[in-house]
Design an enzyme around this catalytic site. Structure first.
Site, PDB file in Angstrom:
ATOM      1  N   GLY A   1      10.204  -6.358  -3.301  1.00 31.45           N
ATOM      2  CA  GLY A   1      11.414  -5.969  -4.033  1.00 31.45           C
ATOM      3  C   GLY A   1      12.636  -6.778  -3.637  1.00 31.45           C
TER       4      GLY A   1
ATOM      5  NE  ARG B   1       4.989  -5.363   5.646  1.00 26.95           N
ATOM      6  CZ  ARG B   1       4.767  -4.432   4.744  1.00 26.95           C
ATOM      7  NH1 ARG B   1       4.414  -3.217   5.109  1.00 26.95           N
ATOM      8  NH2 ARG B   1       4.900  -4.687   3.468  1.00 26.95           N
TER       9      ARG B   1
ATOM     10  N   GLY C   1       3.991 -10.019  -3.955  1.00 28.54           N
ATOM     11  CA  GLY C   1       2.724  -9.542  -3.390  1.00 28.54           C
ATOM     12  C   GLY C   1       1.476 -10.249  -3.878  1.00 28.54           C
TER      13      GLY C   1
ATOM     14  CE  LYS D   1       1.719  -3.150 -17.545  1.00 29.99           C
ATOM     15  NZ  LYS D   1       1.959  -1.768 -17.176  1.00 29.99           N
TER      16      LYS D   1
END
Ligand code: AMP
Length: 398
Positions: free
Chosen positions: A378, A35, A355, A199
């Site tokens: 997100g 990062r 991710g 999922k």
């Protein structure tokens, strides 16, 4: 709108919101500086333009005010090294008179890091007074933290109003937004989305939104068992969300209505345990006996996926095809990765994001063969879901 490439930074203190939320070990050593490296082009551009970067970031999740273990101090020397020995100082706080004086004192080419923004709950609350105090430390605002762009925090969005004519994206956000727009705004057709992962529930909004845009939708990973069960298939002990059977059928209906070609694994690699050493066999997806679970796509499914991917003009890949962390179940993800790389070589634009997909692409060695890898979790999903990101809207003045 100002851009980082054309803005004149000479003599300016540029407040940059970066994502320096790096992992630290118990000796406060940085264990992964990805990062920090990602923000270097922006920081260097400001220095080269004769300005002084004033860096704002959060680190970890401090609860009540300052906590030494969440201080940004351990980053100071490393940032200086990454910048070829530039002078990097750290302020004792992120707002207040002392910090303001330090920011005023900073020389062109020097860097000042403000202490962890989240030592103040006002940061995540998006408090305007707090944003005003942060704004006192700079002459312009550069937002380069895509990972937090979906949050309307003080430093990521609210602060924009104090720099009506002096706000811009950093290079990282600029390339994220540009790359994502190649998928969501003007994709080269056919556009294929490959959705994998565990999922349906965590991907439902993005799948629904993608149905308005894509030509082909490949569903891999654990979510396909919810679809198989919804059709009365036997899924054994495969991962399956019984509360989402209706949702699965609805996705299929929507896909049909919108003319989207839906591809789901016809066969799977089933195992008698969630283990790399389990016994395995190839089974049709809806015929998995009790005690067995599907952990990867089977050979027929892989062939079908590859054909679709190789003919695509744009590819969005989010989520692994199987349990790639175990070699015995990595083939589906590897084959899809190879097909994405092949398509990219032939001129397709390929974007991998989320991710686990990034981990998969890195682990299997495809990182150099795809067009763009987004590391934002997100924020990426929300952008693809069609939501407006406060950190992007604030810069654009929307
Ligand atoms: P997500 O965070 O939803 O993208 O899920 C990623 C995880 O899904 C990875 O850790 C994979 O191991 C897992 N996964 C992929 N396929 C399956 C499967 N068939 N059964 C269980 N887990 C799976």
């Amino acid at each position: 709108m100002q851009t980082i490439s054309s803005y004149d930074f000479k003599g300016k203190r540029a407040l940059i919101r970066v994502d320096f939320n790096v992992p630290l070990n118990d000796k406060f050593e940085i264990t992964d500086d990805t990062r920090m490296r990602a923000a270097l082009p922006t920081i260097k551009k400001i220095i080269e333009g004769g300005g002084s970067p004033i860096i704002m970031s959060h680190l970890g999740r401090p609860k009540n005010g300052p906590e030494e273990k969440f201080s940004l101090k351990p980053l100071v020397n490393h940032l200086s090294e990454l910048l070829g020995g530039a002078t990097v100082k750290i302020a004792p706080d992120c707002i207040g008179d002392e910090v303001k004086a330090m920011a005023e004192d900073v020389k062109p080419g020097e860097v000042l890091i403000l202490e962890n923004l989240r030592f103040y709950k006002e940061e995540t609350a998006g408090d305007e007074e707090f944003a005003a105090k942060l704004a006192e430390n700079g002459d312009c605002w550069v937002n380069d933290a895509f990972g937090t762009a979906h949050r309307a925090h003080a430093s990521t969005a609210v602060i924009a109003k104090f720099f009506p004519n002096d706000k811009m994206f950093g290079y990282l956000i600029e390339s994220e937004v540009e790359s994502l727009d190649k998928v969501v705004k003007a994709p080269k057709r056919p556009l294929t989305a490959i959705m994998g992962g565990a999922k349906v529930s965590s991907k439902i909004t993005i799948i629904e939104n993608m149905l308005d845009k894509v030509d082909n939708l490949i569903l891999g990973g654990g979510m396909k068992f919810t679809f198989a069960k919804a059709h009365g298939g036997k899924v054994g002990s495969s991962i399956c969300e019984d509360d989402f059977l209706e949702t699965a059928l609805n996705i299929e209906k929507l896909a049909k209505e919108k003319g989207v070609n839906l591809y789901m694994a016809s066969d799977v690699i089933a195992a008698d345990a969630f283990s790399n050493d389990a016994n395995t066999k190839i089974l049709p997806i809806g015929e998995i006996p009790d005690g067995w679970m599907g952990l990867d796509a089977g050979p027929d499914a892989i062939e079908e996926f590859k054909k679709v991917i190789e003919k695509s003009g744009t590819i969005l890949w989010n989520g692994p095809i199987g349990v790639f962390e175990m070699e015995a179940f990595a083939e589906g993800t590897r084959a899809v990765g190879e097909a994405v790389v092949e398509a990219t070589k032939k001129g397709a634009f390929s974007l991998v994001g989320g991710g686990d997909s990034v981990a998969a692409v890195n682990q299997l060695g495809f990182a150099d063969g795809v067009s763009y890898i987004s590391t934002a979790g997100g924020a990426l999903l929300e952008y693809l879901e069609g939501k407006t990101l406060p950190g992007v809207a604030a810069v654009r003045g929307e």
